[in-house]
Design a protein around this motif. Structure first.
Motif, PDB file in Angstrom:
ATOM      1  N   ALA A   1     -38.072 -36.774  18.190  1.00  0.00           N
ATOM      2  CA  ALA A   1     -38.997 -37.840  18.608  1.00  0.00           C
ATOM      3  C   ALA A   1     -38.238 -39.142  18.787  1.00  0.00           C
ATOM      4  O   ALA A   1     -37.420 -39.529  17.950  1.00  0.00           O
ATOM      5  N   ASP A   2     -38.518 -39.840  19.910  1.00  0.00           N
ATOM      6  CA  ASP A   2     -37.826 -41.109  20.180  1.00  0.00           C
ATOM      7  C   ASP A   2     -38.792 -42.269  20.123  1.00  0.00           C
ATOM      8  O   ASP A   2     -39.966 -42.102  19.852  1.00  0.00           O
TER       9      ASP A   2
ATOM     10  N   THR B   1     -43.734 -39.133  19.088  1.00  0.00           N
ATOM     11  CA  THR B   1     -42.867 -40.212  19.555  1.00  0.00           C
ATOM     12  C   THR B   1     -42.850 -41.311  18.492  1.00  0.00           C
ATOM     13  O   THR B   1     -43.655 -41.306  17.555  1.00  0.00           O
ATOM     14  N   ARG B   2     -41.921 -42.255  18.648  1.00  0.00           N
ATOM     15  CA  ARG B   2     -41.824 -43.371  17.701  1.00  0.00           C
ATOM     16  C   ARG B   2     -41.711 -44.681  18.479  1.00  0.00           C
ATOM     17  O   ARG B   2     -41.096 -44.737  19.539  1.00  0.00           O
ATOM     18  N   HIS B   3     -42.286 -45.735  17.911  1.00  0.00           N
ATOM     19  CA  HIS B   3     -42.274 -47.052  18.546  1.00  0.00           C
ATOM     20  C   HIS B   3     -41.531 -48.021  17.627  1.00  0.00           C
ATOM     21  O   HIS B   3     -42.039 -48.397  16.559  1.00  0.00           O
TER      22      HIS B   3
ATOM     23  N   ARG C   1     -46.735 -33.527  20.789  1.00  0.00           N
ATOM     24  CA  ARG C   1     -45.561 -34.359  21.056  1.00  0.00           C
ATOM     25  C   ARG C   1     -45.556 -35.531  20.098  1.00  0.00           C
ATOM     26  O   ARG C   1     -46.559 -36.252  19.982  1.00  0.00           O
TER      27      ARG C   1
ATOM     28  N   VAL D   1     -46.768 -44.399  23.897  1.00  0.00           N
ATOM     29  CA  VAL D   1     -46.116 -43.143  24.281  1.00  0.00           C
ATOM     30  C   VAL D   1     -45.397 -43.288  25.613  1.00  0.00           C
ATOM     31  O   VAL D   1     -44.341 -42.696  25.835  1.00  0.00           O
TER      32      VAL D   1
ATOM     33  N   GLU E   1     -44.783 -43.727  14.009  1.00  0.00           N
ATOM     34  CA  GLU E   1     -44.889 -42.376  14.559  1.00  0.00           C
ATOM     35  C   GLU E   1     -46.238 -42.213  15.244  1.00  0.00           C
ATOM     36  O   GLU E   1     -47.276 -42.600  14.705  1.00  0.00           O
TER      37      GLU E   1
END
Length: 275
Positions: free
Chosen positions: A274-275, A13-15, A11, A135, A22
């Motif tokens: 990815a969010d 995700t991005r912050h 999985r 995450v 990433e």
């Protein structure tokens, strides 16, 4: 740190608060990363099993609890280091974020790391906690803990003198820049060793030696890596994958998808979502 799973999963995700950082959470049993590079750093902690990997010309075995560090542009791969495979949490900080860390530590240069696998249980725990918070979407806590985790890793393990650019002024490096410019000018083009040899005025054997010395890759590996990196950038624009595959020199969308997964660990669809 028990995060083993029976099946492979990944999985991304991005912050946003950390420069759109990433973060990858993955469990692999049979997946193997092809040799590739990033324009960012790679920091990760193996939380179960073991990973076998090459970074530049050095081979490592990273068991559970190990911290993996890859400098920008350093070629690396990865595969299972034990029968059960491995699980890990990684992130890919860009130079801007690491420059902020370096300035706080008064390093005077971007941090570089000589060793690709580190043993520091306290820092590994800090990194995993920061990763989990990011995450989970706990923005402020994640921002704080990840910055401090990266600071701790840099303070303890970064080379105090920075990177030695000894190869940058070599004849091989100057020829390599010609090869790179030719490739990047037309990623969808058809390249042969003779094309590269001609632009630098050397033999095909010299081209092979130059790529190995400067990039740590064969010409073919380098070309695939360039194409995947360009494709990843285009994926952030929303352009159709079939068009991206054509523009970056892949035979078709399925060819792009297979190679992208082998280098990034996730499919193009998962990378986009990815969010």
């Amino acid at each position: 740190m028990s995060e083993a799973r029976e099946r492979e999963e990944a999985r991304l995700t991005r912050h946003a608060g950390l420069g759109d950082l990433e973060l990858l959470t993955a469990r692999y049993r049979d997946h193997a990363y092809a040799l590739h590079t990033h324009d960012s750093y790679v920091f990760g902690v193996v939380v179960a099993g073991a990973e076998k990997l090459r970074i530049n010309r050095r081979s490592y075995l990273a068991p559970a609890g190990s911290i993996i560090v890859v400098n920008p542009e350093d070629p690396h791969d990865g595969e299972k280091g034990c029968e059960a495979g491995w699980a890990y949490r990684t992130c890919y900080p860009r130079a801007e974020l690491m420059r902020e860390v370096a300035e706080d530590l008064e390093l005077g240069h971007l941090p570089m790391f000589s060793h690709g696998v580190l043993v520091a249980p306290d820092l590994a725990d800090d990194f995993v906690q920061a990763h989990r918070l990011a995450v989970a979407g706990r923005a402020m806590e994640a921002e704080t803990t990840m910055l401090m985790a990266l600071r701790g890793l840099t303070r303890r393990f970064a080379d105090r003198g920075g990177r030695n650019p000894s190869a940058d002024d070599s004849e091989a490096a100057r020829r390599f820049r010609r090869y790179r410019d030719l490739i990047e000018a037309d990623l969808a083009g058809t390249f042969e060793l003779g094309n590269l040899a001609e632009v630098a005025g050397v033999t095909r054997f010299q081209v092979i030696r130059d790529f190995k010395r400067v990039a740590g890759m064969t010409p073919g590996q380098y070309l695939r890596d360039c194409r995947i990196r360009a494709a990843a950038t285009l994926m952030r624009t929303g352009k159709p994958l079939a068009d991206i595959a054509f523009e970056t020199g892949f035979a078709d969308q399925s060819h792009l998808t297979r190679l992208f997964k082998s280098m990034r660990g996730v499919s193009p669809g998962a990378f986009r979502e990815a969010d």
